[in-house]
Design a protein around this motif. Structure first.
Motif, PDB file in Angstrom:
ATOM      1  N   SER A  84      56.968 -45.636  66.057  1.00 40.56           N
ATOM      2  CA  SER A  84      56.974 -46.637  64.986  1.00 40.56           C
ATOM      3  C   SER A  84      55.780 -47.568  65.178  1.00 40.56           C
ATOM      4  O   SER A  84      55.137 -47.570  66.240  1.00 40.56           O
ATOM      5  CB  SER A  84      58.270 -47.448  65.050  1.00 40.56           C
ATOM      6  OG  SER A  84      58.268 -48.267  66.209  1.00 40.56           O
ATOM      7  N   MET A  85      55.509 -48.410  64.184  1.00 40.93           N
ATOM      8  CA  MET A  85      54.407 -49.370  64.318  1.00 40.93           C
ATOM      9  C   MET A  85      54.661 -50.318  65.486  1.00 40.93           C
ATOM     10  O   MET A  85      53.743 -50.637  66.230  1.00 40.93           O
ATOM     11  CB  MET A  85      54.222 -50.172  63.016  1.00 40.93           C
ATOM     12  CG  MET A  85      53.389 -49.465  61.962  1.00 40.93           C
ATOM     13  SD  MET A  85      51.784 -48.866  62.558  1.00 40.93           S
ATOM     14  CE  MET A  85      50.948 -50.394  62.905  1.00 40.93           C
ATOM     15  N   ARG A  86      55.890 -50.774  65.665  1.00 41.95           N
ATOM     16  CA  ARG A  86      56.203 -51.679  66.773  1.00 41.95           C
ATOM     17  C   ARG A  86      55.982 -50.971  68.105  1.00 41.95           C
ATOM     18  O   ARG A  86      55.443 -51.544  69.046  1.00 41.95           O
ATOM     19  CB  ARG A  86      57.640 -52.185  66.654  1.00 41.95           C
ATOM     20  CG  ARG A  86      58.042 -53.143  67.760  1.00 41.95           C
ATOM     21  CD  ARG A  86      57.145 -54.369  67.815  1.00 41.95           C
ATOM     22  NE  ARG A  86      57.898 -55.525  67.423  1.00 41.95           N
ATOM     23  CZ  ARG A  86      57.383 -56.729  67.298  1.00 41.95           C
ATOM     24  NH1 ARG A  86      56.113 -56.937  67.543  1.00 41.95           N
ATOM     25  NH2 ARG A  86      58.125 -57.741  66.922  1.00 41.95           N
ATOM     26  N   GLU A  87      56.385 -49.690  68.194  1.00 46.03           N
ATOM     27  CA  GLU A  87      56.180 -48.920  69.429  1.00 46.03           C
ATOM     28  C   GLU A  87      54.694 -48.724  69.694  1.00 46.03           C
ATOM     29  O   GLU A  87      54.248 -48.802  70.843  1.00 46.03           O
ATOM     30  CB  GLU A  87      56.905 -47.581  69.346  1.00 46.03           C
ATOM     31  CG  GLU A  87      58.414 -47.731  69.414  1.00 46.03           C
ATOM     32  CD  GLU A  87      59.192 -46.492  69.001  1.00 46.03           C
ATOM     33  OE1 GLU A  87      60.396 -46.446  69.298  1.00 46.03           O
ATOM     34  OE2 GLU A  87      58.600 -45.581  68.373  1.00 46.03           O
ATOM     35  N   ARG A  88      53.908 -48.505  68.656  1.00 49.81           N
ATOM     36  CA  ARG A  88      52.452 -48.386  68.834  1.00 49.81           C
ATOM     37  C   ARG A  88      51.868 -49.703  69.330  1.00 49.81           C
ATOM     38  O   ARG A  88      51.006 -49.726  70.203  1.00 49.81           O
ATOM     39  CB  ARG A  88      51.773 -47.951  67.538  1.00 49.81           C
ATOM     40  CG  ARG A  88      51.955 -46.497  67.213  1.00 49.81           C
ATOM     41  CD  ARG A  88      51.243 -46.155  65.904  1.00 49.81           C
ATOM     42  NE  ARG A  88      51.363 -44.761  65.628  1.00 49.81           N
ATOM     43  CZ  ARG A  88      50.457 -43.849  65.942  1.00 49.81           C
ATOM     44  NH1 ARG A  88      49.350 -44.201  66.522  1.00 49.81           N
ATOM     45  NH2 ARG A  88      50.645 -42.586  65.662  1.00 49.81           N
TER      46      ARG A  88
END
Length: 188
Positions: A131-135
C-alpha cells in the motif's frame, strides 16, 4: 536554402534539452532548469517543476532531509556524489532511482549543482502489493530508522508501524531485516 547546423552554446542547449538522460540543475535544492527526460521521468510539465524545491519529488520530507544532509557532507569532500534513493512521480508512484550529482560551487555544494536520475526498474516479488503507507514506511526502513523513529516522523503509534513492518516483511517474503531492506531497495 539549407540552414547551417547549430554551433557552440546553441548546440549545448540542444544537447541538454534533448538528452536521453534525466538532467536537472538546482540552486539551493531548488530546480533552476530541467530537460525533457527529467520531466518525463517525474511525469510533470516543466512549468510545474522550475522554481520548486526538489522536495516535491521525494516521497517524504525525512528522505529529502536525510539524503540532503548525507549528500552535502560528501560534496564538501569531493564535487561528485552518487546514491540510490526513493523518488516519487506526480501520480504518486514511488520508484527507486540511481542519482549522480556534481556541485559547481564546492565551498557551498548546494548553491549550484547538476544532477542526473535513472529509474531502476526492478520489482521484487510482492512489490505491487504494498500500500502507499507501506511504501512510505519502507522508505524510512531503508534509511535505517527504527519503528519508534518512523512513528514520530509520521505522528502514529510505533505499534502501528510495527504492524506495517510485519506486513511488508510478509508481502516481500523476507525472513529478516537485512533481507527486507535489500528487497525494499529493489522496489520501483
Amino acid at each position: 536554402m539549407a540552414t547551417s547546423p547549430p554551433m557552440g552554446r546553441e548546440l549545448m542547449a540542444l544537447a541538454f534539452e534533448y538528452s536521453a538522460s534525466a538532467i536537472v540543475v538546482t540552486q539551493k535544492r531548488r530546480i533552476l532548469e530541467c530537460n525533457h527526460a527529467f520531466c518525463d521521468l517525474f511525469e510533470y510539465p516543466r512549468s510545474e517543476l522550475v522554481g520548486q524545491l526538489m522536495l516535491k519529488l521525494y516521497p517524504c520530507f525525512a528522505d529529502f532531509k536525510t539524503i540532503g544532509d548525507r549528500g552535502y557532507k560528501e560534496m564538501l569532500r569531493t564535487p561528485n556524489y552518487a546514491d540510490e534513493r526513493f523518488m516519487q512521480t506526480r501520480t504518486g508512484e514511488v520508484f527507486w532511482a540511481k542519482t549522480r550529482g556534481r556541485t559547481l560551487t564546492p565551498e557551498a555544494p548546494f548553491d549550484l549543482a547538476v544532477w542526473t536520475f535513472i529509474k531502476i526498474d526492478v520489482r521484487p516479488q510482492g512489490a505491487n502489493q504494498l500500500s502507499m503507507r507501506e511504501r512510505e514506511i519502507s522508505s524510512f526502513i531503508a534509511n535505517g530508522l527504527t519503528c519508534k523513529e518512523i512513528a514520530r516522523q509520521l505522528g502514529i503509534s510505533h505499534r502501528t508501524v510495527e504492524a506495517h513492518r510485519a506486513r511488508i516483511m510478509k508481502k516481500l517474503d523476507c525472513r529478516n531485516t537485512a533481507e527486507m531492506v535489500s528487497r525494499i531497495i529493489q522496489l520501483s
